[in-house]
Design a protein around this motif. Structure first.
Motif, short mmCIF file in Angstrom:
data_model
loop_
_atom_site.label_atom_id
_atom_site.label_comp_id
_atom_site.label_asym_id
_atom_site.label_seq_id
_atom_site.Cartn_x
_atom_site.Cartn_y
_atom_site.Cartn_z
N ASN A 214 0.82 -1.21 0.00
CA ASN A 214 0.00 0.00 0.00
C ASN A 214 0.86 1.26 0.00
N THR A 215 2.18 1.09 -0.13
CA THR A 215 3.10 2.23 -0.22
C THR A 215 4.22 1.85 -1.19
N ASP A 216 4.24 2.52 -2.33
CA ASP A 216 5.20 2.17 -3.39
C ASP A 216 6.27 3.25 -3.49
N SER A 232 7.88 6.62 0.33
CA SER A 232 7.92 5.46 1.23
C SER A 232 7.30 5.74 2.59
N MET A 233 7.00 6.98 2.85
CA MET A 233 6.47 7.33 4.17
C MET A 233 5.02 6.88 4.32
N PRO A 234 4.69 6.17 5.40
CA PRO A 234 3.29 5.79 5.65
C PRO A 234 2.48 7.01 6.09
N GLU A 235 1.19 6.86 6.01
CA GLU A 235 0.34 7.92 6.54
C GLU A 235 0.60 8.04 8.04
N PRO A 236 0.55 9.24 8.58
CA PRO A 236 0.90 9.44 10.00
C PRO A 236 0.15 8.49 10.92
N GLY A 237 0.93 7.71 11.66
CA GLY A 237 0.35 6.81 12.63
C GLY A 237 -0.18 5.51 12.07
N LYS A 238 -0.24 5.37 10.75
CA LYS A 238 -0.78 4.18 10.11
C LYS A 238 0.34 3.17 9.81
N GLY A 239 -0.06 1.91 9.69
CA GLY A 239 0.89 0.89 9.26
C GLY A 239 1.04 0.88 7.75
N ALA A 240 2.08 0.24 7.26
CA ALA A 240 2.32 0.24 5.82
C ALA A 240 3.19 -0.95 5.41
N ILE A 241 2.94 -1.45 4.20
CA ILE A 241 3.85 -2.39 3.53
C ILE A 241 4.50 -1.60 2.39
N VAL A 255 19.40 2.45 -1.10
CA VAL A 255 20.23 2.29 0.10
C VAL A 255 20.30 3.61 0.87
N ALA A 256 20.54 4.71 0.16
CA ALA A 256 20.64 6.02 0.82
C ALA A 256 19.30 6.42 1.44
N ALA A 257 18.20 6.14 0.74
CA ALA A 257 16.87 6.48 1.28
C ALA A 257 16.58 5.69 2.55
N LEU A 258 16.94 4.41 2.57
CA LEU A 258 16.74 3.60 3.77
C LEU A 258 17.51 4.17 4.96
N ASP A 259 18.76 4.52 4.69
CA ASP A 259 19.60 5.03 5.78
C ASP A 259 19.06 6.34 6.35
N ARG A 260 18.29 7.07 5.55
CA ARG A 260 17.72 8.33 6.03
C ARG A 260 16.37 8.12 6.72
N MET A 261 15.51 7.29 6.13
CA MET A 261 14.15 7.20 6.63
C MET A 261 14.02 6.32 7.87
N LEU A 262 14.88 5.29 8.02
CA LEU A 262 14.74 4.40 9.16
C LEU A 262 14.89 5.14 10.50
N PRO A 263 15.93 5.92 10.70
CA PRO A 263 16.01 6.62 12.00
C PRO A 263 14.90 7.66 12.19
N ASP A 264 14.47 8.29 11.08
CA ASP A 264 13.40 9.28 11.19
C ASP A 264 12.10 8.63 11.66
N LEU A 265 11.73 7.50 11.05
CA LEU A 265 10.49 6.83 11.42
C LEU A 265 10.58 6.19 12.80
N LYS A 266 11.76 5.70 13.14
CA LYS A 266 11.92 5.14 14.49
C LYS A 266 11.72 6.22 15.55
N ALA A 267 12.19 7.41 15.25
CA ALA A 267 12.02 8.52 16.20
C ALA A 267 10.56 8.88 16.38
N LYS A 268 9.73 8.52 15.37
CA LYS A 268 8.30 8.80 15.45
C LYS A 268 7.53 7.63 16.06
#
Length: 727
Positions: A214-216, A232-241, A255-268
């Motif tokens: 549901n997230t391409d 790749s960002m899920p809707e706020p507070g929602k789950g996503a594949i 690879v670069a996008a993963l390294d950026r988004m993983l810590p950001d989403l974990k912080a949320k």
């Protein structure tokens, strides 16, 4: 031993004979099969979008079109599930890739994240260690078919095969099966249509959960790191594949996008888990054991063997490409220089040779040919004595010659002892210091002997090779041998003449100084190629061996595949024996060392190694036709053919031959050359396994006769020849 036992053993030998001949074919077939396997598991992964246009979706249940991305139709019930809030399931398609998958795994490990890798069978088979790493690091594996076809266009049989082969590769790589599946070219649940929904139902009936997204991220388009992160960002507070890729091209942005988004989403507050953990379901992995495990391991082993073998074969192709270009280049340049040297006005080897010559004709059951051979010598414009050494013939060969009552012709009889012994007997009985040797099926032109002995005007010359030509060239196989003789043999001899390392004086037409023969011990029985053996011995003793292009001899070439096989098998194996016999020349000094460090390497490269590797040209042609790039492959093959055609045309021009037979050269390369490959491979197998080969006598038809003014003419065949081998 009783006659019955001997008969049983003879029958057993006959039963074993086909296997010996089939062994080279089986080896080549095995190599080709391994190469085809390699090509199959290297099938290209296309961009992740639908190949076929969309169709109507009125047959797709509304629960699917408006449902969640995990589709469960097991047991005939339709159920869709989504990822709970604050959880993200990262999914990666098309891998594993040896360059990008390890980098993706490193980023996930760095941020303590898990994901699902939907692997293809082709990539899993090629890189099983990466799949094992995924499992070891807690990631989940899903199937993405074996070689990534659009399943909506496939039969149920093909779908079953894609799934089973994908599971086979997974079992061999990581000892597990999986219940997760993602169709190639899939996207969102609402994108199902009447063509691909039945596939999902069918696969669900086999126990699989179908996972779309549901997230391409659309990272396959390489839109930039910022855009991949945004998509790749899920809707706020929602789950996503989230759909991403770890293979199929440059994935540096992923690879670069993963390294950026993983810590950001974990912080949320987001967690990154595999799918079954997110859905609180049993693990998708099931251990594999027993026969299924061994089948998977065997498959991976075969693929890995094919990978390594292909690397070796590719290196061999580079070697043979270099050898082919080098040989043809040397042949053209040195043949031109040789012709320019011997054809310049006033060229002479030395004082003219007018002294009589002894001509030795070893004969074993040559009743069909011997009269033509002897009469052609009687037409010689150079004084000769002719010695026919009858090697225990049973067909009246000696009697035919004696009944001719020709002046200067003698018959020497001996018990059957083989060609080298017959030639040594002739040397002992010869009256003159210059000795010409020929075969009992060969016809000389009137000028052949004179042209053959003129190089002895140079006291350094110990032996001379003549120009052997195919007399029975009317058949297709005869025409192919004609091309081979003119191009392969005579251009080679011109080249080796200038390089002073002539490997072979043809048994059909060659001349020697008696003193040179005595110094090297005469003809040897150590090898099956006594002509190559004596030539190498001459070089090592310091004599020059040269080529006399105008000393033409017309010989009868084999007229059947079986006879041709026997002849070339003996030549190839005998040449290997001669090289091995004279191997010490590599480390010796003086003339022997020069031949050893110049002649032996060239002969080994151009006459043994080169022909052995030459099949790779045709093997990779088939590979390219099947797996591509077809255009480049065909162009390269035609380029090699064009070089061969140029060399052949030049050789025919030098020999003043008509160009018409060259029309069949492409067919010769496709058919005749393959036979020569197999013969040489069989010789290698015989040599490496320590086998022994008996000297085989070819069946003669007597079709090559003498004609006024020289050249071949057909004659009527006589009774069938005795085919007993010389022992």
């Amino acid at each position: 031993m009783t006659s019955r036992k001997r008969g049983r053993r003879a029958k057993a030998r006959r039963r074993r004979l086909p296997l010996r001949y089939l062994m080279p074919v089986l080896v080549l077939a095995a190599l080709m099969a391994m190469l085809m396997l390699r090509g199959y598991v290297h099938s290209e992964i296309l961009a992740d979008h639908r190949i076929a246009p969309s169709t109507y979706n009125d047959q797709v249940p509304e629960a699917i079109r408006k449902g969640k991305p995990v589709i469960d139709v097991r047991g005939g019930k339709i159920n869709t599930v989504g990822v709970p809030d604050d959880r993200v399931v990262l999914t990666f398609d098309d891998g594993p890739d040896p360059e990008w998958t390890p980098k993706v795994l490193d980023v996930l490990k760095k941020h303590d994240a898990r994901g699902v890798f939907f692997v293809t069978g082709t990539m899993t088979s090629r890189h099983p260690e990466l799949v094992q790493r995924m499992v070891d690091e807690g990631h989940e594996i899903g199937l993405h078919t074996f070689n990534h076809p659009d399943l909506a266009l496939q039969s149920t049989g093909r779908i079953d095969w894609e799934l089973s082969q994908n599971q086979l590769a997974l079992a061999g790589a990581a000892n597990v099966r999986t219940s997760l599946f993602r169709p190639p070219y899939s996207s969102f649940a609402h994108a199902f249509d009447n063509r691909n929904w039945p596939v999902t139902e069918y696969i669900g009936g086999h126990g699989y959960l179908t996972v779309v997204n549901n997230t391409d991220s659309q990272d396959w388009k390489r839109p930039g790191v910022d855009e991949i992160v945004r998509r790749s960002m899920p809707e706020p507070g929602k789950g996503a594949i989230v759909l991403m890729h770890d293979s199929g091209g440059d994935r540096s942005q992923t690879v670069a996008a993963l390294d950026r988004m993983l810590p950001d989403l974990k912080a949320k507050g987001y967690e990154f888990t595999n799918l079954t953990q997110a859905l609180d379901m049993p693990s998708a992995h099931t251990p594999v054991s027993g026969l299924d495990l061994w089948k998977g391991k065997a498959w991976i082993l075969l693929v890995q063997a094919a990978e390594h073998l292909t690397t070796v074969l590719a290196a061999g192709l580079a070697v043979i490409g270099f050898l082919v270009i080098t040989r043809f280049g040397l042949m053209l340049v040195l043949s031109f220089l040789h012709a320019r040297k011997v054809r310049r006005r006033g060229f002479r080897w030395g004082p003219p040779i007018t002294e009589p010559v002894s001509v030795l004709v070893p004969a074993y059951n040559e009743a069909k040919c011997i009269e033509n051979t002897v009469r052609s010598l009687m037409d010689s414009d150079h004084p000769v004595e002719v010695l026919v050494i009858d090697d225990g013939s049973t067909d009246g060969t000696a009697r035919i010659v004696e009944d001719l009552r020709l002046p200067g012709v003698r018959v020497v009889r001996q018990l059957n002892a083989g060609k080298p012994a017959a030639l040594n007997r002739g040397i002992a009985n010869a009256r003159h210091d210059l000795i010409v040797m020929m075969d009992g099926d060969t016809v000389f032109e009137p000028s052949t002997v004179r042209e053959l002995v003129q190089p002895f005007g140079d006291p350094k010359v110990g032996a001379v090779a003549g120009n052997a030509k195919v007399g029975n060239r009317d058949s297709l196989i005869g025409a192919w041998q004609h091309i081979e003789y003119v191009m392969g043999f005579n251009l080679d001899r011109r080249m080796y003449d200038l390089l002073r390392c002539m490997p072979t004086i043809p048994g059909a037409v060659g001349a020697f100084r008696r003193s040179a023969l005595q110094r090297v011990g005469g003809m040897s029985e150590d090898t099956l190629a006594e002509d190559t053996d004596i030539t190498m011995a001459m070089h090592r003793d310091g004599w020059h061996v040269v080529y006399a292009e105008n000393a033409r001899a017309w010989t009868e070439a084999p007229e059947s595949v079986q006879q041709l096989w026997s002849q070339r098998y003996r030549w190839s194996y005998g040449t290997m024996q001669a090289i091995w016999k004279h191997r010490r020349a590599l480390v010796e000094r003086g003339p022997s060392g020069r031949f050893g460090r110049v002649g032996l390497p060239l002969v080994s490269l151009f006459m043994v190694l080169g022909p052995l590797l030459a099949p790779l040209i045709d093997v990779f042609l088939l590979y390219g036709l099947v797996f591509g790039p077809t255009g480049k492959t065909v162009t390269a093959w035609l380029g090699v053919l064009a070089i061969q055609l140029a060399c052949a045309a030049y050789a025919f021009r030098l020999d003043r031959e008509k160009m018409v037979p060259l029309i069949s050269l492409p067919l010769q390369q496709i058919l005749y050359r393959q036979l020569m490959y197999v013969v040489l491979l069989q010789s290698w197998i015989t040599a490496l396994t320590g086998g022994r080969l008996r000297w085989q006598k070819l069946r003669r038809t007597g079709v090559v006769g003498s004609a006024p003014g020289g050249g071949p003419r057909p004659v009527d065949p006589a009774a069938p020849a005795d085919r007993r081998p010389v022992t």
